[in-house]
Write an enzyme that holds these catalytic residues in place. Structure first.
Site, PDB file in Angstrom:
ATOM      1  N   CYS A  83     -51.312 117.054 -12.180  1.00  0.00           N
ATOM      2  CA  CYS A  83     -50.062 117.697 -12.634  1.00  0.00           C
ATOM      3  C   CYS A  83     -50.079 118.016 -14.125  1.00  0.00           C
ATOM      4  O   CYS A  83     -49.409 118.941 -14.561  1.00  0.00           O
ATOM      5  CB  CYS A  83     -48.874 116.804 -12.300  1.00  0.00           C
ATOM      6  SG  CYS A  83     -49.017 115.169 -13.022  1.00  0.00           S
ATOM      7  N   GLU A 126     -40.324 113.687 -10.996  1.00  0.00           N
ATOM      8  CA  GLU A 126     -41.593 113.908 -11.719  1.00  0.00           C
ATOM      9  C   GLU A 126     -42.227 115.138 -11.077  1.00  0.00           C
ATOM     10  O   GLU A 126     -42.838 115.031 -10.007  1.00  0.00           O
ATOM     11  CB  GLU A 126     -42.501 112.681 -11.574  1.00  0.00           C
ATOM     12  CG  GLU A 126     -41.971 111.419 -12.246  1.00  0.00           C
ATOM     13  CD  GLU A 126     -42.164 111.426 -13.754  1.00  0.00           C
ATOM     14  OE1 GLU A 126     -43.001 112.195 -14.255  1.00  0.00           O
ATOM     15  OE2 GLU A 126     -41.460 110.656 -14.429  1.00  0.00           O
TER      16      GLU A 126
HETATM   17  P1  NAD Z   1     -44.832 118.140  -2.481  1.00  0.00           P
HETATM   18  O1  NAD Z   1     -43.583 118.388  -3.233  1.00  0.00           O
HETATM   19  O2  NAD Z   1     -45.247 119.124  -1.452  1.00  0.00           O
HETATM   20  O3  NAD Z   1     -44.739 116.733  -1.704  1.00  0.00           O
HETATM   21  C1  NAD Z   1     -44.371 115.536  -2.371  1.00  0.00           C
HETATM   22  C2  NAD Z   1     -43.752 114.570  -1.362  1.00  0.00           C
HETATM   23  O4  NAD Z   1     -42.596 115.181  -0.809  1.00  0.00           O
HETATM   24  C3  NAD Z   1     -44.651 114.200  -0.191  1.00  0.00           C
HETATM   25  O5  NAD Z   1     -44.521 112.824   0.061  1.00  0.00           O
HETATM   26  C4  NAD Z   1     -44.103 115.021   0.959  1.00  0.00           C
HETATM   27  O6  NAD Z   1     -44.220 114.361   2.210  1.00  0.00           O
HETATM   28  C5  NAD Z   1     -42.640 115.169   0.606  1.00  0.00           C
HETATM   29  N1  NAD Z   1     -42.073 116.428   1.109  1.00  0.00           N
HETATM   30  C6  NAD Z   1     -42.712 117.621   1.280  1.00  0.00           C
HETATM   31  N2  NAD Z   1     -41.860 118.548   1.727  1.00  0.00           N
HETATM   32  C7  NAD Z   1     -40.659 117.932   1.854  1.00  0.00           C
HETATM   33  C8  NAD Z   1     -39.374 118.379   2.307  1.00  0.00           C
HETATM   34  N3  NAD Z   1     -39.165 119.625   2.702  1.00  0.00           N
HETATM   35  N4  NAD Z   1     -38.363 117.479   2.306  1.00  0.00           N
HETATM   36  C9  NAD Z   1     -38.561 116.221   1.893  1.00  0.00           C
HETATM   37  N5  NAD Z   1     -39.753 115.751   1.470  1.00  0.00           N
HETATM   38  C10 NAD Z   1     -40.790 116.596   1.448  1.00  0.00           C
HETATM   39  O7  NAD Z   1     -45.954 117.914  -3.581  1.00  0.00           O
HETATM   40  P2  NAD Z   1     -47.503 117.661  -3.357  1.00  0.00           P
HETATM   41  O8  NAD Z   1     -48.141 118.886  -2.798  1.00  0.00           O
HETATM   42  O9  NAD Z   1     -47.713 116.368  -2.644  1.00  0.00           O
HETATM   43  O10 NAD Z   1     -47.989 117.435  -4.870  1.00  0.00           O
HETATM   44  C11 NAD Z   1     -48.252 118.504  -5.733  1.00  0.00           C
HETATM   45  C12 NAD Z   1     -47.097 118.742  -6.673  1.00  0.00           C
HETATM   46  O11 NAD Z   1     -46.681 117.545  -7.277  1.00  0.00           O
HETATM   47  C13 NAD Z   1     -47.499 119.657  -7.832  1.00  0.00           C
HETATM   48  O12 NAD Z   1     -46.428 120.515  -8.141  1.00  0.00           O
HETATM   49  C14 NAD Z   1     -47.739 118.684  -8.971  1.00  0.00           C
HETATM   50  O13 NAD Z   1     -47.619 119.235 -10.257  1.00  0.00           O
HETATM   51  C15 NAD Z   1     -46.679 117.676  -8.707  1.00  0.00           C
HETATM   52  N6  NAD Z   1     -47.024 116.401  -9.306  1.00  0.00           N
HETATM   53  C16 NAD Z   1     -46.297 115.948 -10.349  1.00  0.00           C
HETATM   54  C17 NAD Z   1     -46.643 114.756 -10.962  1.00  0.00           C
HETATM   55  C18 NAD Z   1     -45.871 114.198 -12.112  1.00  0.00           C
HETATM   56  O14 NAD Z   1     -46.120 113.062 -12.454  1.00  0.00           O
HETATM   57  N7  NAD Z   1     -44.967 114.922 -12.716  1.00  0.00           N
HETATM   58  C19 NAD Z   1     -47.757 114.039 -10.493  1.00  0.00           C
HETATM   59  C20 NAD Z   1     -48.468 114.550  -9.422  1.00  0.00           C
HETATM   60  C21 NAD Z   1     -48.108 115.731  -8.818  1.00  0.00           C
END
Ligand code: NAD
Length: 451
Positions: free
Chosen positions: A244, A210
């Site tokens: 998002c 997602e």
């Molecule tokens: P992110 O990708 O930075 O982090 C998401 C999760 O991944 C967190 O739990 C984090 O700890 C983990 N993570 C971060 N870096 C990692 C790595 N290198 N290896 C493994 N895991 C890692 O996203 P965010 O900043 O928490 O959220 C914002 C993003 O999420 C935006 O792009 C937004 O559009 C998207 N989002 C999508 C939805 C959806 O339903 N499609 C909903 C909410 C947010």
């Protein structure tokens, strides 16, 4: 000793022993989750206020009650969803029974982001539990207060032989991903989505991703500017733009822009007052890193509304930018904050072309009094979801699957779609009726032997 490996072993043993399979067990977990929400509503609200300055109203509608209604729906339909589905048969299998059985995958990992840290952690959990899986939850390290409640309080409400919370940032999550899971459900950025998918590929683990991206919003000349502005302001600045599916940018003609700007100003004032900074309804940016990134984007184009910021409280005013070039950073990356750029196009064709030249968005919006215009945008573009003349109201319908396409993700969930996502079900056993032997079909015999 690796405590994570021990936890995963414990969960696998519980799954292999069949602990999560009975409907009663699944229902008990869902009820436990519901009790957690109800008994700790205030604790969750406080945590959301600390993490995001989220108002009680936003916490209720977009985090707590939406999760509760997913739980209620799953509890109401659990047995029906679990039931084998009979499928049509052909002549050769008339005496057989053919059906689809929904099996849990086994050990599921749910990785969540920080922007709706209750909803986006627990709604996938509802689907995973309803489908009979053991679950590891990995909440976001950025929404620290909520993470703490999820780690310290939630496990008391669930069977700990089948459920665990693992904490950490990129490094710890990377280590967690080295282990084998039977399904991974990830919500977050496309950049990390790629990391998760690569890690899953090593074990051939299926994934739902997602993700996010830039959600276009086309505003036609034939529209009521105040109605459009009210909806744009509501959906762009909800959760301080950290959503998002928020409209990321507007595509419209210069004339419509001129009509839209005073209407947007009036909507912002109505929602957040003359001084949005003192409004209890406007949140704050999650972290210093995100604040600095967003403040940098305020330098793109020209500020038409808002533009103020204060680093000490990570405040950014609801902002509208005009005269924005396609090549500027605000049009290159997902904004994920309270900034709305307007890009001018001369026609609907040009808007559709603009959208189609970019990655497929998670959501796409079109506003027009002319239904044909909305239908054309829907027909000639591709996106995870689409809404005509509104913001992300489609999210409130658990009868619609929610998910992205292309760079905005793969797979979907919500309502019954969550149950299906967390179930392995393309199994079509064909069990011959006992005591019945299928004879060699005569049509396969060589004709010269039959004569
Ligand atoms: P992110 O990708 O930075 O982090 C998401 C999760 O991944 C967190 O739990 C984090 O700890 C983990 N993570 C971060 N870096 C990692 C790595 N290198 N290896 C493994 N895991 C890692 O996203 P965010 O900043 O928490 O959220 C914002 C993003 O999420 C935006 O792009 C937004 O559009 C998207 N989002 C999508 C939805 C959806 O339903 N499609 C909903 C909410 C947010």
């Amino acid at each position: 000793m690796d405590p994570v490996a021990d936890t995963l072993r414990r969960l696998r043993e519980a799954f292999s022993a069949g602990r999560t399979r009975p409907a009663e067990f699944r229902a008990a977990q869902l009820r436990g989750l519901g009790r957690f929400l109800q008994e700790h509503k205030q604790l969750l609200r406080d945590a959301l206020a600390q993490d995001l300055h989220k108002s009680a109203f936003e916490s209720e509608v977009s985090e707590i009650s939406i999760t509760q209604s997913e739980i209620n729906l799953a509890l109401r339909h659990l047995r029906a969803w679990m039931k084998d589905e009979k499928v049509p048969k052909n002549l050769a299998t008339q005496l057989d029974s053919a059906f689809i059985r929904k099996e849990p995958f086994g050990l599921v990992l749910v990785i969540a982001p920080w922007n709706y840290p209750v909803n986006l952690t627990l709604v996938p959990l509802v689907g995973a539990l309803a489908a009979g899986n053991c679950v590891v939850l990995k909440p976001s390290e950025f929404s620290r207060s909520t993470e703490k409640v999820l780690a310290e309080v939630l496990p008391r409400y669930l069977d700990q032989s089948c459920f665990a919370v693992v904490l950490g940032g990129p490094q710890e999550t990377g280590q967690l991903l080295e282990h084998k899971f039977d399904y991974i459900f990830f919500t977050g950025s496309p950049r990390v989505g790629r990391i998760v998918m690569s890690a899953a590929a090593k074990h051939l683990t299926p994934v739902t991703l997602e993700l996010g991206g830039k959600n276009p919003c086309y505003v036609d000349d034939d529209c009521d500017p105040q109605t459009v502005a009210n909806r744009l302001a509501w959906f762009r600045y909800f959760n301080t733009g950290q959503t998002c599916v928020a409209p990321d940018y507007v595509l419209c003609s210069p004339d419509t822009q001129e009509r839209l700007l005073p209407a947007l100003q009036s909507a912002i004032t109505r929602f957040y007052g003359e001084d949005p900074r003192s409004s209890p309804n406007l949140g704050r940016i999650i972290s210093d890193k995100h604040f600095q990134r967003l403040r940098g984007l305020l330098g793109c184009g020209r500020v038409a509304i808002g533009g103020q910021s204060d680093e000490s409280e990570r405040y950014i005013a609801p902002t509208v930018l005009v005269d924005v070039e396609e090549t500027e950073p605000v049009m290159q990356e997902e904004i994920f904050g309270p900034i709305l750029p307007i890009v001018n196009v001369r026609s609907l064709d040009e808007a559709i072309d603009f959208i189609n030249r970019r990655e497929k968005p998670l959501a796409l919006y079109a506003f027009s009094n002319n239904k044909q215009v909305v239908k054309r945008v829907l027909a000639q573009t591709s996106s995870g979801s689409f809404c005509g003349n509104d913001g992300f109201m489609h999210l409130t319908l658990d009868s619609l699957p929610f998910g992205g396409v292309g760079a905005s993700g793969m797979g979907s969930y919500h309502g019954k779609f969550s149950f299906d996502t967390f179930s392995h079900h393309p199994r079509l056993p064909c069990c011959a009726a006992p005591g019945w032997r299928r004879s060699t079909p005569s049509a396969t015999r060589p004709t010269h032997l039959a004569s």
